[in-house]
Design a protein around this motif. Structure first.
Motif, PDB file in Angstrom:
ATOM      1  N   ALA A 157       6.170  -9.037  -2.241  1.00 62.77           N
ATOM      2  CA  ALA A 157       7.446  -8.323  -2.303  1.00 62.77           C
ATOM      3  C   ALA A 157       7.294  -6.924  -1.724  1.00 62.77           C
ATOM      4  O   ALA A 157       8.152  -6.449  -0.962  1.00 62.77           O
ATOM      5  N   GLY A 158       6.202  -6.247  -2.061  1.00 61.27           N
ATOM      6  CA  GLY A 158       5.949  -4.924  -1.501  1.00 61.27           C
ATOM      7  C   GLY A 158       5.776  -4.958   0.005  1.00 61.27           C
ATOM      8  O   GLY A 158       6.220  -4.049   0.724  1.00 61.27           O
ATOM      9  N   LEU A 159       5.153  -6.038   0.512  1.00 57.84           N
ATOM     10  CA  LEU A 159       4.966  -6.170   1.959  1.00 57.84           C
ATOM     11  C   LEU A 159       6.302  -6.376   2.667  1.00 57.84           C
ATOM     12  O   LEU A 159       6.536  -5.824   3.748  1.00 57.84           O
ATOM     13  N   VAL A 160       7.202  -7.160   2.056  1.00 57.43           N
ATOM     14  CA  VAL A 160       8.539  -7.357   2.633  1.00 57.43           C
ATOM     15  C   VAL A 160       9.297  -6.031   2.674  1.00 57.43           C
ATOM     16  O   VAL A 160       9.961  -5.706   3.661  1.00 57.43           O
ATOM     17  N   VAL A 161       9.199  -5.260   1.602  1.00 64.29           N
ATOM     18  CA  VAL A 161       9.843  -3.937   1.569  1.00 64.29           C
ATOM     19  C   VAL A 161       9.313  -3.057   2.697  1.00 64.29           C
ATOM     20  O   VAL A 161      10.080  -2.372   3.382  1.00 64.29           O
ATOM     21  N   SER A 162       8.003  -3.098   2.912  1.00 61.00           N
ATOM     22  CA  SER A 162       7.405  -2.309   3.999  1.00 61.00           C
ATOM     23  C   SER A 162       7.950  -2.751   5.354  1.00 61.00           C
ATOM     24  O   SER A 162       8.211  -1.922   6.235  1.00 61.00           O
TER      25      SER A 162
ATOM     26  N   SER B 255       1.281  -0.597 -10.023  1.00 60.11           N
ATOM     27  CA  SER B 255       1.966  -1.527  -9.128  1.00 60.11           C
ATOM     28  C   SER B 255       2.030  -0.991  -7.704  1.00 60.11           C
ATOM     29  O   SER B 255       2.619   0.064  -7.455  1.00 60.11           O
ATOM     30  N   ALA B 256       1.421  -1.739  -6.755  1.00 60.05           N
ATOM     31  CA  ALA B 256       1.495  -1.355  -5.344  1.00 60.05           C
ATOM     32  C   ALA B 256       2.910  -1.527  -4.805  1.00 60.05           C
ATOM     33  O   ALA B 256       3.369  -0.741  -3.962  1.00 60.05           O
ATOM     34  N   ALA B 257       3.621  -2.559  -5.273  1.00 57.00           N
ATOM     35  CA  ALA B 257       4.992  -2.788  -4.814  1.00 57.00           C
ATOM     36  C   ALA B 257       5.908  -1.644  -5.239  1.00 57.00           C
ATOM     37  O   ALA B 257       6.743  -1.173  -4.457  1.00 57.00           O
ATOM     38  N   MET B 258       5.754  -1.185  -6.469  1.00 55.06           N
ATOM     39  CA  MET B 258       6.572  -0.071  -6.945  1.00 55.06           C
ATOM     40  C   MET B 258       6.214   1.218  -6.220  1.00 55.06           C
ATOM     41  O   MET B 258       7.085   2.052  -5.946  1.00 55.06           O
ATOM     42  N   MET B 259       4.937   1.393  -5.881  1.00 54.63           N
ATOM     43  CA  MET B 259       4.543   2.584  -5.129  1.00 54.63           C
ATOM     44  C   MET B 259       5.122   2.551  -3.725  1.00 54.63           C
ATOM     45  O   MET B 259       5.480   3.595  -3.159  1.00 54.63           O
ATOM     46  N   ALA B 260       5.249   1.351  -3.136  1.00 56.30           N
ATOM     47  CA  ALA B 260       5.891   1.225  -1.829  1.00 56.30           C
ATOM     48  C   ALA B 260       7.352   1.647  -1.913  1.00 56.30           C
ATOM     49  O   ALA B 260       7.879   2.317  -1.020  1.00 56.30           O
TER      50      ALA B 260
ATOM     51  N   THR C 238       7.434   5.387  -2.085  1.00 53.89           N
ATOM     52  CA  THR C 238       7.206   5.953  -0.753  1.00 53.89           C
ATOM     53  C   THR C 238       8.473   5.899   0.085  1.00 53.89           C
ATOM     54  O   THR C 238       8.808   6.843   0.807  1.00 53.89           O
ATOM     55  N   ASP C 239       9.187   4.789  -0.024  1.00 58.21           N
ATOM     56  CA  ASP C 239      10.456   4.649   0.694  1.00 58.21           C
ATOM     57  C   ASP C 239      11.451   5.704   0.230  1.00 58.21           C
ATOM     58  O   ASP C 239      12.164   6.317   1.045  1.00 58.21           O
ATOM     59  N   SER C 240      11.523   5.951  -1.059  1.00 57.50           N
ATOM     60  CA  SER C 240      12.450   6.964  -1.594  1.00 57.50           C
ATOM     61  C   SER C 240      12.073   8.359  -1.110  1.00 57.50           C
ATOM     62  O   SER C 240      12.951   9.182  -0.790  1.00 57.50           O
ATOM     63  N   LEU C 241      10.772   8.647  -1.034  1.00 60.74           N
ATOM     64  CA  LEU C 241      10.338   9.962  -0.543  1.00 60.74           C
ATOM     65  C   LEU C 241      10.705  10.139   0.924  1.00 60.74           C
ATOM     66  O   LEU C 241      11.173  11.211   1.341  1.00 60.74           O
ATOM     67  N   SER C 242      10.518   9.075   1.725  1.00 62.81           N
ATOM     68  CA  SER C 242      10.879   9.164   3.139  1.00 62.81           C
ATOM     69  C   SER C 242      12.376   9.378   3.298  1.00 62.81           C
ATOM     70  O   SER C 242      12.822  10.120   4.183  1.00 62.81           O
TER      71      SER C 242
ATOM     72  N   ILE D  97       9.871   7.733   8.830  1.00 63.10           N
ATOM     73  CA  ILE D  97      10.077   6.494   8.073  1.00 63.10           C
ATOM     74  C   ILE D  97       9.083   5.426   8.519  1.00 63.10           C
ATOM     75  O   ILE D  97       8.563   4.652   7.711  1.00 63.10           O
ATOM     76  N   CYS D  98       8.793   5.384   9.819  1.00 57.59           N
ATOM     77  CA  CYS D  98       7.822   4.419  10.352  1.00 57.59           C
ATOM     78  C   CYS D  98       6.439   4.656   9.742  1.00 57.59           C
ATOM     79  O   CYS D  98       5.763   3.710   9.321  1.00 57.59           O
ATOM     80  N   TYR D  99       6.040   5.929   9.674  1.00 52.99           N
ATOM     81  CA  TYR D  99       4.746   6.261   9.068  1.00 52.99           C
ATOM     82  C   TYR D  99       4.715   5.843   7.602  1.00 52.99           C
ATOM     83  O   TYR D  99       3.719   5.283   7.122  1.00 52.99           O
ATOM     84  N   ALA D 100       5.808   6.112   6.892  1.00 53.79           N
ATOM     85  CA  ALA D 100       5.878   5.731   5.481  1.00 53.79           C
ATOM     86  C   ALA D 100       5.785   4.212   5.321  1.00 53.79           C
ATOM     87  O   ALA D 100       5.138   3.713   4.397  1.00 53.79           O
ATOM     88  N   GLY D 101       6.426   3.465   6.230  1.00 50.01           N
ATOM     89  CA  GLY D 101       6.375   2.008   6.170  1.00 50.01           C
ATOM     90  C   GLY D 101       4.973   1.466   6.401  1.00 50.01           C
ATOM     91  O   GLY D 101       4.541   0.527   5.718  1.00 50.01           O
ATOM     92  N   ILE D 102       4.260   2.052   7.357  1.00 48.18           N
ATOM     93  CA  ILE D 102       2.890   1.618   7.634  1.00 48.18           C
ATOM     94  C   ILE D 102       1.988   1.889   6.427  1.00 48.18           C
ATOM     95  O   ILE D 102       1.158   1.056   6.043  1.00 48.18           O
ATOM     96  N   SER D 103       2.139   3.077   5.826  1.00 49.28           N
ATOM     97  CA  SER D 103       1.331   3.423   4.646  1.00 49.28           C
ATOM     98  C   SER D 103       1.620   2.469   3.493  1.00 49.28           C
ATOM     99  O   SER D 103       0.702   2.012   2.801  1.00 49.28           O
ATOM    100  N   ALA D 104       2.907   2.169   3.280  1.00 46.85           N
ATOM    101  CA  ALA D 104       3.272   1.252   2.197  1.00 46.85           C
ATOM    102  C   ALA D 104       2.729  -0.152   2.460  1.00 46.85           C
ATOM    103  O   ALA D 104       2.275  -0.838   1.533  1.00 46.85           O
ATOM    104  N   ALA D 105       2.762  -0.582   3.726  1.00 46.80           N
ATOM    105  CA  ALA D 105       2.243  -1.910   4.066  1.00 46.80           C
ATOM    106  C   ALA D 105       0.753  -2.006   3.784  1.00 46.80           C
ATOM    107  O   ALA D 105       0.270  -3.018   3.253  1.00 46.80           O
ATOM    108  N   LYS D 106       0.024  -0.952   4.119  1.00 49.07           N
ATOM    109  CA  LYS D 106      -1.417  -0.950   3.865  1.00 49.07           C
ATOM    110  C   LYS D 106      -1.721  -1.092   2.373  1.00 49.07           C
ATOM    111  O   LYS D 106      -2.640  -1.817   1.981  1.00 49.07           O
ATOM    112  N   ASP D 107      -0.925  -0.415   1.548  1.00 56.02           N
ATOM    113  CA  ASP D 107      -1.157  -0.465   0.104  1.00 56.02           C
ATOM    114  C   ASP D 107      -0.926  -1.856  -0.469  1.00 56.02           C
ATOM    115  O   ASP D 107      -1.470  -2.186  -1.533  1.00 56.02           O
TER     116      ASP D 107
END
Length: 388
Positions: free
Chosen positions: A99-104, A161-166, A169-173, A207-217
């Motif tokens: 789910a976190g990966l889909v969000v990323s 939770s990595a998904a919740m952290m993603a 990260t999205d909210s911060l971006s 936003i792209c940078y934030a998405g890549i970071s979230a995907a890695k997590d």
């Protein structure tokens, strides 16, 4: 608000290590995220219509995608909490990572669309219509997104939770992107400079940078990453608290999702000990690990000779030789096999990843130093990698 709602709707809300409590937190935060993001979308869509700003309109649809992301996160937590079944005997915990990966992925898609729209605005600039209502909507949006970032981050740490952290990260971006959009709106109003498109590009890249970071997590636990140092230390503390255990090695942590962890390790025990008593000790350790760390443990007993002077002396000498290469190297499973013409010295060496020497170089160094002690010594060395 999340704290109040968790007290209201989540029984035993403080026991965040329990899978059911984690699941409830994920569903609650997802539902709140859907509601707030839909409100932000409506407000920013109105602001974009009134101001003719591509950046504001893009930011509005970014919030709409965030509502979808919150929905995916909520569904991910619901599905990950399903009980194990014959096809998935270790449960469905990794669905949370998916789910976190889909969000990323959604974050990256929105970033690409925003950059594309912004470039078009740079090539074909338009005047923005300034309105106090627009400024007010954007300012309120920044505060709401900052709040969402804080509660998502706090919840992510609370339930690990990595998904919740993603999502955090999205909210911060989004907070940063809306701040940039507001700055562009005010700048054009007071200076006449057309920077709306350029700001859109900057926001898109952020936003792209934030998405890549979230995907890695979320990708790292799916691929398999080492356990946290604190978790390993707690395992070692529990196992070594039993007097019959002389040491541990070959610790491997298998992560099948939050709250679904299996560990395996080798426990060194005296070779001369009572096998039934030692087996009972190992059973007790496994039960304690399950109770305190919420993990299933499988422990292999390794008998260690402790009452033979020659073996003990040689072990000390070989340990010193091994640590000449590096203090981080560890020796275990040490034993001797004596013959009429030579003695085989058999043991394992634990080596960290990316160690400067190759496995063959390690074996050659140990063999040469052992031969220097006694030409009849032959070393049989197995090089282990550190999985913890």
């Amino acid at each position: 608000m999340i704290t109040f709602l968790s007290k209201l709707f989540i029984p035993d809300y403080q026991n965040t290590k329990q899978p059911a409590v984690r699941q409830a937190y994920g569903v609650l935060c997802g539902a709140v995220g859907i509601f707030l993001n839909l409100c932000l979308f409506a407000g920013k869509a109105l602001a974009g219509f009134l101001s003719h700003s591509i950046a504001i309109t893009a930011d509005a649809f970014n919030n709409l995608s965030d509502a979808g992301s919150s929905f995916i996160t909520m569904i991910g937590f619901r599905l990950s909490g399903q009980e194990p079944d014959p096809d998935h005997p270790f449960g469905h915990g990794r669905l949370e990572y998916l789910a976190g990966l889909v969000v990323s992925g959604i974050i990256l898609l929105m970033a690409a669309e925003l950059v594309k729209s912004s470039v078009e605005k740079i090539l074909h600039p338009q005047d923005l219509s300034f309105s106090p209502i627009v400024v007010g909507i954007l300012a309120a949006s920044i505060l709401v997104k900052l709040y969402m970032y804080l509660y998502n981050k706090s919840t992510a740490k609370k339930i690990d939770s990595a998904a919740m952290m993603a999502t955090a990260t999205d909210s911060l971006s989004d907070t940063v992107s809306t701040a940039v959009v507001l700055a562009a709106t005010l700048t054009e109003h007071f200076t006449g400079l057309h920077i709306d498109g350029w700001c859109g590009v900057i926001v898109g890249l952020f936003i792209c940078y934030a998405g890549i970071s979230a995907a890695k997590d979320t990708i790292d636990p799916l691929l398999g990453q080492p356990p946290e140092k604190e978790f390993v230390e707690r395992i070692e503390k529990i196992v070594l608290s039993y007097p019959d255990v002389l040491g541990i090695h070959d610790l491997i942590v298998h992560n099948y999702g939050p709250g679904r962890v299996m560990i395996s390790l080798h426990a060194e025990v005296p070779a001369a000990g009572d096998i039934l008593k030692l087996h009972d000790t190992i059973d007790n350790i496994e039960r304690q690990l399950q109770k305190e760390l919420l993990c299933n443990a499988v422990i292999h007993m390794d008998p260690i000779v402790t009452d033979d002077a020659e073996t003990s002396q040689l072990k000390e000498m070989l340990t010193a030789i091994v640590q000449e290469m590096s203090p981080v190297l560890k020796l275990h499973d040490f034993r001797l096999v004596k013959g009429p013409t030579h003695t085989n010295i058999i043991f394992d060496v634990l080596v960290p990843w990316h160690f400067k020497m190759s496995d063959d170089q390690i074996r050659a160094f140990i063999a040469s130093r052992a031969k220097a002690i006694d030409p009849a010594y032959y070393t049989v060395v197995n090089v282990d990698k550190d999985f913890s």
